[in-house]
Design an enzyme around this catalytic site. Sequence first.
Site, short mmCIF file in Angstrom:
data_model
loop_
_atom_site.label_atom_id
_atom_site.label_comp_id
_atom_site.label_asym_id
_atom_site.label_seq_id
_atom_site.Cartn_x
_atom_site.Cartn_y
_atom_site.Cartn_z
N LYS A 104 16.00 0.42 -8.50
CA LYS A 104 16.36 -0.97 -8.82
C LYS A 104 15.73 -1.36 -10.16
O LYS A 104 16.39 -1.90 -11.05
CB LYS A 104 15.86 -1.93 -7.72
CG LYS A 104 16.70 -1.88 -6.45
CD LYS A 104 16.14 -2.73 -5.33
CE LYS A 104 16.96 -2.56 -4.08
NZ LYS A 104 16.52 -3.36 -2.93
N GLN A 138 11.44 -5.91 -0.37
CA GLN A 138 12.06 -4.68 0.13
C GLN A 138 11.82 -4.55 1.63
O GLN A 138 10.70 -4.72 2.11
CB GLN A 138 11.48 -3.48 -0.64
CG GLN A 138 12.20 -2.16 -0.38
CD GLN A 138 13.66 -2.17 -0.83
OE1 GLN A 138 14.02 -2.83 -1.80
NE2 GLN A 138 14.51 -1.45 -0.12
N ASP A 172 18.64 -11.47 -2.66
CA ASP A 172 19.13 -10.63 -1.56
C ASP A 172 20.02 -11.40 -0.59
O ASP A 172 20.66 -10.81 0.27
CB ASP A 172 17.92 -10.09 -0.77
CG ASP A 172 17.69 -8.60 -1.03
OD1 ASP A 172 18.62 -7.91 -1.44
OD2 ASP A 172 16.56 -8.15 -0.78
#
Length: 283
Positions: free
Chosen positions: A55, A99, A122
Amino acid sequence: MSVMSTILDGKKVAAAWRLETQIRVSQLLEHQVVPGLAVVLVGHDPASEIYVRNKVKQATKIGIYSVVKRLPEDTSEVALLQVIRELNADPEIDGILVQLPLPDQIDEETILLAVDPNKDVDGFHPYNFGRLWSGQRGLVPATAAGIMKLLADYRISVAGKNALVIGRSLIVGRPLAALLLAANATVTIAHSQTQNVAQLAQQADIVVAALGVPKYVTSDFIKPGAVVIDVGTNRVDGKLVGDVDFDSVASKAAFITPVPGGVGPMTIAALLSQTVDLAQKRQ
Ligand SMILES: Nc1nc2c(c(=O)[nH]1)N[C@@H](CN(C=O)c1ccc(C(=O)N[C@@H](CCC(=O)O)C(=O)O)cc1)CN2
């Protein structure tokens, strides 16, 4: 007669999408706006380490400023909340992601709730999830957004189709079901308590396997001509294996995603695109 399916090349589509995003970044830079992404990684899960590295690498490559907040495995919930509060208040950061998975001592829901919904790149905050399920535009979980983009790029229409999503996770199954519904598919979600998943799959024009069981979907699940999307990333004897038995299913489906090189690269491309959406809002 067995027909070979068209492979939905996520690697190729994601590369083109990243280029488009890079152009949007350059336009922002002309206005002195540098998109900022913060990734929070707690512990040392080997797969998470790879995803976070990719990422940040890809974000940096296209001009997004990115920071990784690395915290030890035994980090307390309070300490993690403090890091999130600081990122929420940081004017250089447009998008924040934590994460997943998190270590057991940390309550995932508490953490996702702490992320500023306006920086929730997200799309996991209940506010954004609620918007998604009420059919409003907003921040969308990256894997689901990536799958929709892959279908659109291959001109695969979804409206009026029967879609079966196998798996009800926050990360993939639930948000993807909402997006397919918003695109006018007739959506069924199968999960660990569902009876006769194979029978449901045989009625489906689109089958999405997102349950985390290696090679679970075999050719007897598939209606000839169906579209098969494999979200699985299982490590078996050191090899990456999807939730779909690719070799048998590819001879029956019209379209299929490979693992690797299908949904995975689209997930990261979607994240970058959404980070730039947020920076554009700041501008
Ligand atoms: N906060 C989040 N956590 C997690 C997410 C997420 O979207 N947000 N999704 C997954 C992991 N994930 C991104 O974080 C992810 C998974 C897979 C890939 C990918 O590119 N896979 C490659 C193979 C890479 C490999 O060798 O392992 C592929 O399929 O081609 C990217 C991102 C869980 N957590």
